[in-house]
Design a protein around this motif. Structure first.
Motif, short mmCIF file in Angstrom:
data_model
loop_
_atom_site.label_atom_id
_atom_site.label_comp_id
_atom_site.label_asym_id
_atom_site.label_seq_id
_atom_site.Cartn_x
_atom_site.Cartn_y
_atom_site.Cartn_z
N SER A 55 -10.42 8.33 1.08
CA SER A 55 -11.25 7.14 0.92
C SER A 55 -12.67 7.54 0.55
O SER A 55 -13.15 8.61 0.95
CB SER A 55 -11.33 6.35 2.24
N ASP A 70 1.46 13.22 5.20
CA ASP A 70 0.71 12.06 4.70
C ASP A 70 -0.66 12.54 4.28
O ASP A 70 -1.27 13.39 4.93
CB ASP A 70 0.53 11.00 5.80
N PRO A 121 -8.60 3.09 -1.74
CA PRO A 121 -8.16 4.32 -1.09
C PRO A 121 -6.95 4.92 -1.79
O PRO A 121 -6.20 4.23 -2.48
CB PRO A 121 -7.81 3.89 0.33
N ARG A 136 1.96 8.84 1.27
CA ARG A 136 2.62 8.78 2.58
C ARG A 136 4.07 9.24 2.46
O ARG A 136 4.75 8.95 1.49
CB ARG A 136 2.62 7.35 3.11
N TRP A 166 -7.47 10.72 -8.78
CA TRP A 166 -8.17 9.71 -7.97
C TRP A 166 -9.63 10.10 -7.75
O TRP A 166 -10.52 9.28 -7.89
CB TRP A 166 -7.45 9.54 -6.63
N ASP A 214 -4.30 10.68 3.09
CA ASP A 214 -5.09 9.47 2.87
C ASP A 214 -6.49 9.90 2.47
O ASP A 214 -7.07 10.76 3.13
CB ASP A 214 -5.16 8.62 4.15
N ARG A 273 -3.40 6.80 -1.15
CA ARG A 273 -2.40 6.94 -0.10
C ARG A 273 -1.19 7.71 -0.63
O ARG A 273 -0.54 7.27 -1.58
CB ARG A 273 -1.92 5.57 0.40
#
Length: 138
Positions: A73, A69, A7, A11, A30, A71, A9
């Motif tokens: 995935s 944040d 994943p 943050r 990514w 995130d 991240r």
């Protein structure tokens, strides 16, 4: 199908133009490392960045940049991006220019993602975006 990657991240990132641009570039790296087609990767990053920009415009009261944040995935056959702020919704200052593109951010987010869910509450706003990676063939 994308390559397996862990994943992503991001943050506690300050919602400033410089930090959001950095986050956008890291997200693009990514997504491409996950093996996503560059055109599809562009859609993912465009919608995500627009949602991040909305945080800077709407979530914080100008007392200083707030935090966001991000995130991301790879989940089975889709990529999911969740953007969370910890502020309160506020209407941005009107743009005095005669022709303005302001106010179209959420339309762009929804048009660029396969699914877009937005929840605002007392604790902030959560934007969940998803893109199918195996599009259905006609």
């Amino acid at each position: 199908m994308p390559e397996p990657v862990g994943p992503f991240r991001g943050r506690g990132v300050q919602a400033t133009p410089e930090q959001l641009r950095r986050l956008r570039h890291e997200l693009m790296a990514w997504v491409l490392a996950a093996g996503v087609d560059p055109a599809r990767a562009g859609d993912i990053v465009l919608a995500s960045y627009e949602a991040l920009a909305n945080v800077a415009d709407h979530a914080y009261d100008g007392a200083g940049p707030g935090l966001v944040d991000l995130d991301a995935s790879v989940l089975d056959d889709r990529i999911e991006v969740v953007i969370t702020d910890h502020g309160q919704w506020r209407t941005p200052v009107p743009d005095p220019r005669p022709v303005s593109l302001r106010g179209r951010g959420l339309m762009l987010v929804r048009a660029s993602a396969d699914r877009a869910d937005i929840f605002s509450g007392a604790e902030g706003t959560v934007v969940t975006l998803a893109w199918d990676l195996d599009p259905v063939r006609p």
